[in-house]
Motif scaffolding. Sequence first.
Motif, mmCIF file in Angstrom:
data_model
loop_
_atom_site.group_PDB
_atom_site.id
_atom_site.type_symbol
_atom_site.label_atom_id
_atom_site.label_comp_id
_atom_site.label_asym_id
_atom_site.label_seq_id
_atom_site.Cartn_x
_atom_site.Cartn_y
_atom_site.Cartn_z
ATOM 1 N N ALA A 1 0.922 -0.912 -0.109
ATOM 2 C CA ALA A 1 -0.125 0.239 -0.016
ATOM 3 C C ALA A 1 0.888 1.238 -0.065
ATOM 4 N N LYS A 2 0.422 2.189 -0.647
ATOM 5 C CA LYS A 2 1.089 3.649 -0.645
ATOM 6 C C LYS A 2 1.210 4.196 0.685
ATOM 7 N N VAL A 3 2.246 4.860 1.177
ATOM 8 C CA VAL A 3 2.023 5.503 2.416
ATOM 9 C C VAL A 3 2.038 7.012 2.274
ATOM 10 N N GLN A 4 3.101 7.387 1.102
ATOM 11 C CA GLN A 4 3.053 8.927 0.995
ATOM 12 C C GLN A 4 3.962 9.130 -0.439
ATOM 13 N N ASP A 5 3.602 10.330 -1.086
ATOM 14 C CA ASP A 5 4.180 10.606 -2.542
ATOM 15 C C ASP A 5 5.414 11.188 -2.361
ATOM 16 N N LEU A 6 6.118 11.095 -3.502
ATOM 17 C CA LEU A 6 7.484 11.828 -3.704
ATOM 18 C C LEU A 6 7.242 13.052 -4.118
ATOM 19 N N ALA B 1 8.774 8.876 -1.729
ATOM 20 C CA ALA B 1 7.630 8.036 -1.778
ATOM 21 C C ALA B 1 7.801 6.946 -0.851
ATOM 22 N N GLN B 2 6.855 6.605 -0.059
ATOM 23 C CA GLN B 2 7.069 5.370 0.698
ATOM 24 C C GLN B 2 5.756 4.376 0.729
ATOM 25 N N TYR B 3 6.131 3.096 0.656
ATOM 26 C CA TYR B 3 5.109 1.999 0.487
ATOM 27 C C TYR B 3 5.345 1.135 1.712
ATOM 28 N N ASN B 4 4.173 0.536 2.095
ATOM 29 C CA ASN B 4 3.991 -0.580 3.233
ATOM 30 C C ASN B 4 3.726 -1.977 2.625
ATOM 31 N N VAL B 5 4.690 -2.820 2.850
ATOM 32 C CA VAL B 5 4.593 -4.246 2.486
ATOM 33 C C VAL B 5 4.151 -5.213 3.598
ATOM 34 N N GLN B 6 3.154 -5.993 3.537
ATOM 35 C CA GLN B 6 2.873 -7.094 4.583
ATOM 36 C C GLN B 6 3.127 -8.226 3.899
ATOM 37 N N GLY B 7 3.327 -9.355 4.675
ATOM 38 C CA GLY B 7 3.663 -10.474 3.852
ATOM 39 C C GLY B 7 4.396 -11.420 4.981
ATOM 40 N N SER B 8 5.354 -12.268 4.451
ATOM 41 C CA SER B 8 5.874 -13.471 5.242
ATOM 42 C C SER B 8 7.228 -12.950 5.470
ATOM 43 N N LYS B 9 7.749 -12.976 6.612
ATOM 44 C CA LYS B 9 9.154 -12.483 7.094
ATOM 45 C C LYS B 9 10.156 -13.291 6.510
ATOM 46 N N GLN B 10 9.712 -14.724 6.147
ATOM 47 C CA GLN B 10 10.750 -15.616 6.084
ATOM 48 C C GLN B 10 11.542 -15.493 4.446
ATOM 49 N N SER B 11 10.493 -14.953 3.908
ATOM 50 C CA SER B 11 11.156 -14.813 2.418
ATOM 51 C C SER B 11 11.444 -13.289 1.885
ATOM 52 N N PRO B 12 12.411 -12.995 1.376
ATOM 53 C CA PRO B 12 12.862 -11.790 0.982
ATOM 54 C C PRO B 12 11.981 -11.099 -0.108
ATOM 55 N N VAL B 13 11.464 -9.831 -0.029
ATOM 56 C CA VAL B 13 10.326 -9.560 -0.958
ATOM 57 C C VAL B 13 11.082 -8.586 -2.186
ATOM 58 N N GLN B 14 11.094 -8.908 -3.100
ATOM 59 C CA GLN B 14 11.660 -8.314 -4.206
ATOM 60 C C GLN B 14 10.933 -7.040 -4.652
ATOM 61 N N ILE B 15 11.805 -5.992 -5.005
ATOM 62 C CA ILE B 15 10.730 -4.754 -5.276
ATOM 63 C C ILE B 15 11.341 -4.207 -6.661
ATOM 64 N N SER B 16 10.372 -3.953 -7.248
ATOM 65 C CA SER B 16 10.477 -3.359 -8.940
ATOM 66 C C SER B 16 9.888 -2.063 -8.800
ATOM 67 N N ALA B 17 10.800 -0.917 -9.123
ATOM 68 C CA ALA B 17 10.474 0.454 -9.255
ATOM 69 C C ALA B 17 11.076 1.134 -10.603
ATOM 70 N N PRO B 18 10.255 0.982 -11.826
ATOM 71 C CA PRO B 18 10.725 1.326 -12.981
ATOM 72 C C PRO B 18 10.876 3.189 -12.851
ATOM 73 N N SER B 19 11.606 3.606 -13.878
ATOM 74 C CA SER B 19 11.236 4.917 -13.992
ATOM 75 C C SER B 19 9.957 5.363 -14.109
ATOM 76 N N VAL B 20 9.841 6.737 -13.948
ATOM 77 C CA VAL B 20 8.468 7.283 -13.954
ATOM 78 C C VAL B 20 8.526 8.691 -14.953
ATOM 79 N N THR B 21 7.491 8.594 -15.753
ATOM 80 C CA THR B 21 7.401 9.645 -16.605
ATOM 81 C C THR B 21 6.632 10.604 -15.951
ATOM 82 N N MET B 22 7.298 11.828 -15.696
ATOM 83 C CA MET B 22 6.422 12.924 -15.115
ATOM 84 C C MET B 22 5.970 13.961 -16.112
#
Lengths: 170, 151
Positions: free
Chosen positions: B25-30, B71-92
């Motif tokens: 979930a999004k927490v805040q904007d950049l 920008a900030q996001y919150n992630v919830q899931g299982s702590k046993q497995s690393p969570v991969q993050i994808s954040a491609p470039s943004v066109t403004m």
Amino acid sequence: MNRSIARAGTTLLLAFVGTPTWAVSPATQATATAKIFKPLVISRVQDLNFGTIVLTGTGFTNEVLSMSQAGALTCGSSPGVLLTCTGASQPAKYQLVGTNNATVTISSPGFNLTGPSTLAFTPNAPATVNLGANGSTTGVTFAIGGSITLASTTPDGVYTGTFIVTADYQ
Amino acid sequence: MSDPAHSATINAQVSANNVKPLVIAKVQDLNLGSVTLGPGVWSNAVVSISQAGALSCTSANVTCAGATSVAQYNVQGSKQSPVQISAPSVTMVNQNDPTKTLTLTTDAPSSIVLANSGFPGSNFSVGGSVTLSSSTAAGTYVGTFNVTVDY
């Protein structure tokens, strides 16, 4: 019985291995924002001039001579009695050129007019100015009026001072 | 009835990596704040904000002001497995002229390990940078991230 075990084992294998994972997106993505402004240029267009003030009355104090941003002169509390204002008068004017439709904050602190004596000048400037649709080309012109306080004992002569006007994007 | 002639034993290994479904979930904007371009002809002025929220605005050709945020996001899931993050470039996109754009090159962690399973999860930040020149059109530029997470 062995056949039953074989069936059970196959069922378990399918149940656990067939669990895929996939990328998850938030319901609402974050946004990225940046405000870009062109250089802000301010230049003087004309000086403020109260014109000529004659101290007509006697024994008065705290008569305020003021000019609005539109250039309207208020010649004390009893024009023509205590103060008489003559001659051409005009407010100060500045031109701003920058970013279209940007709002600019104006700062114009008070200063002293010096001459035979010292008169405190209080500017009357707009707090903000919007540059409008032609802000990056012709820009906009804004005016600054102001006021001084006179007494019958104010030494006569020419008083001058210099504005310290600055402008910045909001 | 049993049928010994056709009986057989099948040994099947069962492995299960049972993880909680990921929720992001999004927490805040950049926000890069306000950037005033200097006079003259110049290029390659980089304005950036780190994942920690530190603004870099070192070029003499630009002046930065105003509040900034990553920008900030919150992630919830299982702590046993690393969570991969994808954040491609943004066109403004320039809100006054949609033909004018800026590319925000993102600065995000490649993965995180959640501090716990389920609520409250872990937050991660995404910064980024834009490259400006004297010919950059003035205006408010807005873009939308496309951040995804996966195990």
